[in-house]
Design an enzyme around this catalytic site. Structure first.
Site, PDB file in Angstrom:
ATOM      1  N   SER A 146     -25.656  -9.036  12.263  1.00 31.92           N
ATOM      2  CA  SER A 146     -24.534  -8.538  13.068  1.00 31.92           C
ATOM      3  C   SER A 146     -25.082  -7.750  14.242  1.00 31.92           C
ATOM      4  CB  SER A 146     -23.663  -7.619  12.205  1.00 31.92           C
ATOM      5  OG  SER A 146     -24.444  -6.486  11.809  1.00 31.92           O
ATOM      6  N   ASP A 206     -24.609 -14.044   4.550  1.00 31.46           N
ATOM      7  CA  ASP A 206     -23.830 -15.004   3.771  1.00 31.46           C
ATOM      8  C   ASP A 206     -23.033 -15.987   4.626  1.00 31.46           C
ATOM      9  OD1 ASP A 206     -24.810 -13.823   1.482  1.00 31.46           O
ATOM     10  OD2 ASP A 206     -23.092 -12.484   1.243  1.00 31.46           O
ATOM     11  N   GLY A 259     -22.404  -2.300   8.674  1.00 33.38           N
ATOM     12  CA  GLY A 259     -21.701  -1.059   8.982  1.00 33.38           C
ATOM     13  C   GLY A 259     -20.773  -0.569   7.887  1.00 33.38           C
ATOM     14  N   HIS A 276     -28.386  22.155  12.451  1.00 30.53           N
ATOM     15  CA  HIS A 276     -29.158  22.782  11.377  1.00 30.53           C
ATOM     16  C   HIS A 276     -28.376  22.890  10.073  1.00 30.53           C
ATOM     17  CE1 HIS A 276     -26.968  26.646  11.477  1.00 30.53           C
ATOM     18  NE2 HIS A 276     -26.833  26.375  12.777  1.00 30.53           N
TER      19      HIS A 276
END
Length: 200
Positions: free
Chosen positions: A10, A33, A64, A129
């Protein structure tokens, strides 16, 4: 890493292949597939996703959809699953990144952060952070997590969205593109707007 299997031919798979090539991978093949396609980004498709684990190579999932990515990654020998970081990403030395995660160009991950397995830290996104990002999370293009944000498994942070500091988002949420999260999200669902509201 000399040989890499990417499952999922993709647009996302093409970007994963480019990152692998930039990291010195000399042989890249796809498994997909859809029998109507035979190449992806100039690389051959040589089999179906269920066959990928049988080949002697490293593996990464280029899909995704979090549920599909999770299902396929967990069907492959975990010792074959690799992590890819684009050379132009900025990742602090103490950041922990789980297997199967992809960090794309321009992404920034700052100190004290833990990224789970099978995640996508997409182009020019930032994770500041001390964040904790669960498994199979997608931090989309240009989205930003401020400091000390917790994101639950399989959550999708949409393109250009911002999550304010010290926020927790539960698993299985979708945060819309351009949305702004300023309060904890404790119920799975789809959230859009500035600030976000749940779509009923």
């Amino acid at each position: 890493m000399k040989k890499l299997v990417i499952i999922g031919a993709s647009g996302h798979g093409k970007v994963v292949a480019d990152i692998a090539r930039k990291n010195g991978c000399s042989e890249i093949v796809f498994f997909d597939d859809d029998e109507s396609i035979h190449e992806c980004g100039g690389y051959p498709i040589i089999g179906k996703s269920s066959e990928a684990g049988t080949i002697d190579s490293d593996v990464i999932i280029g899909i995704g959809n979090a549920g599909v990515r999770k299902r396929i990654q967990e069907s492959v020998d975990e010792n074959k699953i690799v992590t890819l970081i684009h050379p132009d990403a900025v990742v602090a030395d103490d950041v922990v990144i789980g297997a199967g995660t992809v960090v794309m160009a321009g992404a920034v991950i700052n100190p004290g952060t833990h990224i789970g397995k099978g995640c996508i830290i997409n182009t020019c996104s930032s994770v500041d952070h001390d964040c904790k990002v669960g498994d199979y999370v997608h931090i989309s293009v240009g989205s930003h997590l401020c400091g000390t944000v917790n994101v639950g498994d399989r959550t999708w942070i949409g393109a250009g969205a911002t999550v304010s500091n010290n926020i927790s988002i539960c698993p299985d949420c979708m945060i819309g593109a351009g949305a702004v999260v300023i309060k904890n999200i404790e119920e799975a669902g789809t959230y859009v707007g500035v600030p976000v509201k749940k779509i009923k």
